[in-house]
Design a protein around this motif. Structure first.
Motif, PDB file in Angstrom:
ATOM      1  N   ASN A  22      28.587  45.623  38.982  1.00 34.85           N
ATOM      2  CA  ASN A  22      27.666  45.849  40.108  1.00 34.85           C
ATOM      3  C   ASN A  22      28.296  45.420  41.430  1.00 34.85           C
ATOM      4  O   ASN A  22      27.643  44.838  42.293  1.00 34.85           O
ATOM      5  N   ALA A  23      29.575  45.736  41.593  1.00 35.81           N
ATOM      6  CA  ALA A  23      30.360  45.200  42.707  1.00 35.81           C
ATOM      7  C   ALA A  23      29.764  45.497  44.073  1.00 35.81           C
ATOM      8  O   ALA A  23      29.888  44.688  44.995  1.00 35.81           O
ATOM      9  N   LEU A  24      29.137  46.658  44.238  1.00 38.92           N
ATOM     10  CA  LEU A  24      28.540  47.007  45.526  1.00 38.92           C
ATOM     11  C   LEU A  24      27.045  46.680  45.570  1.00 38.92           C
ATOM     12  O   LEU A  24      26.356  47.062  46.515  1.00 38.92           O
ATOM     13  N   GLY A  25      26.561  45.973  44.553  1.00 36.18           N
ATOM     14  CA  GLY A  25      25.129  45.675  44.482  1.00 36.18           C
ATOM     15  C   GLY A  25      24.863  44.183  44.437  1.00 36.18           C
ATOM     16  O   GLY A  25      25.605  43.367  44.978  1.00 36.18           O
ATOM     17  N   ASN A  26      23.793  43.835  43.759  1.00 36.42           N
ATOM     18  CA  ASN A  26      23.293  42.455  43.756  1.00 36.42           C
ATOM     19  C   ASN A  26      23.851  41.692  42.564  1.00 36.42           C
ATOM     20  O   ASN A  26      23.315  41.748  41.472  1.00 36.42           O
ATOM     21  N   ALA A  27      24.949  40.964  42.780  1.00 37.90           N
ATOM     22  CA  ALA A  27      25.500  40.176  41.679  1.00 37.90           C
ATOM     23  C   ALA A  27      26.060  38.845  42.129  1.00 37.90           C
ATOM     24  O   ALA A  27      26.518  38.075  41.299  1.00 37.90           O
ATOM     25  N   SER A  28      26.030  38.559  43.422  1.00 41.32           N
ATOM     26  CA  SER A  28      26.617  37.314  43.912  1.00 41.32           C
ATOM     27  C   SER A  28      25.927  36.863  45.184  1.00 41.32           C
ATOM     28  O   SER A  28      25.757  37.646  46.117  1.00 41.32           O
ATOM     29  N   ARG A  29      25.557  35.606  45.208  1.00 41.51           N
ATOM     30  CA  ARG A  29      24.979  35.024  46.420  1.00 41.51           C
ATOM     31  C   ARG A  29      25.959  35.125  47.587  1.00 41.51           C
ATOM     32  O   ARG A  29      25.569  35.480  48.713  1.00 41.51           O
ATOM     33  N   ALA A  30      27.240  34.842  47.330  1.00 41.75           N
ATOM     34  CA  ALA A  30      28.216  34.855  48.418  1.00 41.75           C
ATOM     35  C   ALA A  30      28.347  36.249  49.019  1.00 41.75           C
ATOM     36  O   ALA A  30      28.304  36.416  50.238  1.00 41.75           O
ATOM     37  N   ASN A  31      28.511  37.272  48.180  1.00 42.85           N
ATOM     38  CA  ASN A  31      28.610  38.643  48.690  1.00 42.85           C
ATOM     39  C   ASN A  31      27.401  38.988  49.541  1.00 42.85           C
ATOM     40  O   ASN A  31      27.521  39.510  50.660  1.00 42.85           O
TER      41      ASN A  31
ATOM     42  N   TYR B  83      26.614  44.365  53.088  1.00 41.56           N
ATOM     43  CA  TYR B  83      27.594  45.363  52.651  1.00 41.56           C
ATOM     44  C   TYR B  83      28.926  44.643  52.480  1.00 41.56           C
ATOM     45  O   TYR B  83      29.812  44.752  53.318  1.00 41.56           O
ATOM     46  N   CYS B  84      29.069  43.899  51.402  1.00 38.94           N
ATOM     47  CA  CYS B  84      30.215  43.014  51.246  1.00 38.94           C
ATOM     48  C   CYS B  84      30.684  43.015  49.801  1.00 38.94           C
ATOM     49  O   CYS B  84      29.864  42.912  48.882  1.00 38.94           O
ATOM     50  N   VAL B  85      31.989  43.126  49.594  1.00 34.48           N
ATOM     51  CA  VAL B  85      32.559  43.144  48.254  1.00 34.48           C
ATOM     52  C   VAL B  85      33.843  42.335  48.248  1.00 34.48           C
ATOM     53  O   VAL B  85      34.521  42.218  49.285  1.00 34.48           O
ATOM     54  N   ALA B  86      34.163  41.747  47.107  1.00 34.20           N
ATOM     55  CA  ALA B  86      35.463  41.109  46.911  1.00 34.20           C
ATOM     56  C   ALA B  86      36.324  42.055  46.087  1.00 34.20           C
ATOM     57  O   ALA B  86      35.828  42.696  45.153  1.00 34.20           O
ATOM     58  N   GLU B  87      37.605  42.151  46.437  1.00 35.01           N
ATOM     59  CA  GLU B  87      38.480  43.021  45.656  1.00 35.01           C
ATOM     60  C   GLU B  87      38.854  42.350  44.334  1.00 35.01           C
ATOM     61  O   GLU B  87      39.091  41.141  44.282  1.00 35.01           O
ATOM     62  N   ASP B  88      38.895  43.151  43.271  1.00 37.61           N
ATOM     63  CA  ASP B  88      39.317  42.674  41.957  1.00 37.61           C
ATOM     64  C   ASP B  88      40.847  42.654  41.947  1.00 37.61           C
ATOM     65  O   ASP B  88      41.488  43.676  41.710  1.00 37.61           O
ATOM     66  N   GLU B  89      41.427  41.494  42.205  1.00 40.28           N
ATOM     67  CA  GLU B  89      42.886  41.379  42.284  1.00 40.28           C
ATOM     68  C   GLU B  89      43.509  41.014  40.944  1.00 40.28           C
ATOM     69  O   GLU B  89      44.728  41.121  40.775  1.00 40.28           O
ATOM     70  N   GLU B  90      42.672  40.599  39.973  1.00 43.37           N
ATOM     71  CA  GLU B  90      43.189  40.132  38.696  1.00 43.37           C
ATOM     72  C   GLU B  90      43.474  41.302  37.741  1.00 43.37           C
ATOM     73  O   GLU B  90      44.554  41.400  37.170  1.00 43.37           O
ATOM     74  N   ASP B  91      42.513  42.198  37.561  1.00 44.14           N
ATOM     75  CA  ASP B  91      42.691  43.350  36.678  1.00 44.14           C
ATOM     76  C   ASP B  91      43.211  44.523  37.490  1.00 44.14           C
ATOM     77  O   ASP B  91      42.603  45.600  37.529  1.00 44.14           O
ATOM     78  N   ASN B  92      44.341  44.324  38.153  1.00 42.97           N
ATOM     79  CA  ASN B  92      44.773  45.290  39.141  1.00 42.97           C
ATOM     80  C   ASN B  92      46.285  45.159  39.341  1.00 42.97           C
ATOM     81  O   ASN B  92      46.771  44.102  39.748  1.00 42.97           O
ATOM     82  N   ALA B  93      47.006  46.233  39.074  1.00 46.30           N
ATOM     83  CA  ALA B  93      48.463  46.218  39.251  1.00 46.30           C
ATOM     84  C   ALA B  93      48.870  46.467  40.702  1.00 46.30           C
ATOM     85  O   ALA B  93      50.047  46.331  41.048  1.00 46.30           O
ATOM     86  N   TRP B  94      47.919  46.822  41.538  1.00 45.17           N
ATOM     87  CA  TRP B  94      48.217  47.151  42.931  1.00 45.17           C
ATOM     88  C   TRP B  94      48.194  45.909  43.809  1.00 45.17           C
ATOM     89  O   TRP B  94      47.520  44.923  43.501  1.00 45.17           O
ATOM     90  N   LEU B  95      48.871  45.993  44.953  1.00 46.73           N
ATOM     91  CA  LEU B  95      48.766  44.940  45.951  1.00 46.73           C
ATOM     92  C   LEU B  95      47.344  44.881  46.494  1.00 46.73           C
ATOM     93  O   LEU B  95      46.703  45.918  46.693  1.00 46.73           O
ATOM     94  N   PRO B  96      46.829  43.683  46.785  1.00 43.49           N
ATOM     95  CA  PRO B  96      45.509  43.581  47.412  1.00 43.49           C
ATOM     96  C   PRO B  96      45.503  44.255  48.788  1.00 43.49           C
ATOM     97  O   PRO B  96      46.539  44.342  49.459  1.00 43.49           O
ATOM     98  N   LEU B  97      44.335  44.694  49.206  1.00 44.36           N
ATOM     99  CA  LEU B  97      44.191  45.387  50.483  1.00 44.36           C
ATOM    100  C   LEU B  97      44.746  44.556  51.642  1.00 44.36           C
ATOM    101  O   LEU B  97      45.482  45.063  52.493  1.00 44.36           O
TER     102      LEU B  97
END
Length: 345
Positions: A134-143, A178-192
């Motif tokens: 639910n990365a773009l939805g309601n799953a984290s107080r911080a987001n 409208y806030c999301v954290a990038e998934d840098e762990e399961d990701n072979a790409w460089l972070p944004l």
């Protein structure tokens, strides 16, 4: 460091419920309940950021509105933040006030954009941000609360009240948060943020004035070009039905789609170049979506979603299952660009 009394006007109320009613009655909130910003709480947030209340964090460049640390702390308390979120919020405010972001235009426009915030780096884990389910939805107080703080500042410090400075015709739910954290762990790409010049291992925010997310699905292919054609088609649809102006689009690539692209050895550069080539339309195509009257004699002109491949922001986020992604279109691309700001500790 923030022992001095707060500068903002104080109100005496009976309890937290009365405080919320006061804020609602005066239009000082987004319609949702707020945490009353008592002097003690505001001082605690300022201490967490090692700032005094009168320090100017940023200046909105068109009307020269000064945003002080105290105003940021008040909005953060109201939104439901914890004190340790303050460095992230401060970076968001600085990014929004960069001239190239065009905060005044994005706030006053009838187009109804919101501040889309991407957070990178160790701070994601330190404050419990969500980048998966639910990365773009309601799953984290911080987001939720970091994104909401930006809106409360726009309302109360910059006068971005709907029907006044904020002339949005429709808006969208991202104008709450409208806030999301990038998934840098399961990701072979460089972070944004690293791609945009922030040293690896350092936290940062990237902020874009953006429309609502367009969710897409493709679960039927392991061919990268076919998969990415779904993203390009979604961007073409935006070019036809909303705006032909090129600029910073975001694609949020879910885990399942990332796995396909990683397995095929596709880098973010490969993705950008493919989509830059495919996400384009002819002005003549407007005839098919009811806009023929404005085509005129320029029907063969080609319009690209991206001015160059580098305009595309690629963010890895989302749960582990499901062939889903999203396209987040820019507001008025050439008048507002994405801004990346490192988070100061």
């Amino acid at each position: 460091m923030s022992e001095a009394k707060t500068q903002s006007k104080a109100y005496e109320v009976e309890d937290a419920f009365a405080a919320n009613e006061l804020y609602q009655d005066n239009g000082w909130t987004d319609g949702l309940p707020i945490v009353p910003p008592t002097e003690k709480l505001v001082r605690g947030f300022l201490d967490a950021a090692a700032l005094t209340g009168d320090e100017v964090v940023a200046v909105e460049p068109v009307r020269r509105r000064r945003i002080t640390a105290e105003k940021v702390a008040i909005a953060s308390v109201m939104a439901g933040c914890r004190p340790e979120y303050m460095p992230v919020v401060l970076a968001v405010v600085r990014a929004m006030c960069a001239p190239e972001f065009g905060l005044h235009g994005t706030t006053a426009s009838t187009g109804g954009s919101a501040q889309f915030i991407v957070v990178n780096g160790p701070v994601r884990h330190a404050i419990g941000m969500n980048s998966t389910h639910n990365a773009l939805g309601n799953a984290s107080r911080a987001n939720a609360t970091i994104g909401r703080t930006a809106r409360l500042l726009i309302i109360n410090v910059l006068g971005g009240v709907p029907g006044r400075l904020d002339r949005s015709t429709l808006g969208h739910p991202g104008k709450f948060t409208y806030c999301v954290a990038e998934d840098e762990e399961d990701n072979a790409w460089l972070p944004l943020a690293v791609e945009r010049g922030v040293p690896a291992g350092r936290s940062a925010v990237t902020v874009l004035a953006a429309g609502a997310p367009h969710q897409l699905m493709n679960e039927w292919t392991r061919e990268p070009r076919e998969l990415l054609e779904t993203y390009a088609a979604t961007m073409r649809a935006n070019l036809l039905t909303y705006s032909i102006w090129a600029g910073n689009y975001v694609i949020v690539v879910g885990r399942q789609h990332r796995d396909v692209l990683h397995a095929a050895g596709w880098s973010k550069r490969d993705v950008r170049e493919f989509i830059h080539e495919r996400a384009r339309v002819k002005r003549e195509d407007w005839r098919g979506v009811g806009k023929g009257v404005v085509v005129g004699h320029k029907g063969d002109n080609v319009h690209t979603a991206l001015r160059s491949p580098d305009d595309l922001l690629i963010v890895g986020a989302g749960g582990p299952a499901g062939g889903f992604g999203a396209v987040i279109p820019p507001w008025y691309a050439e008048k507002s660009l994405a801004v990346t700001v490192p988070i100061e500790r």
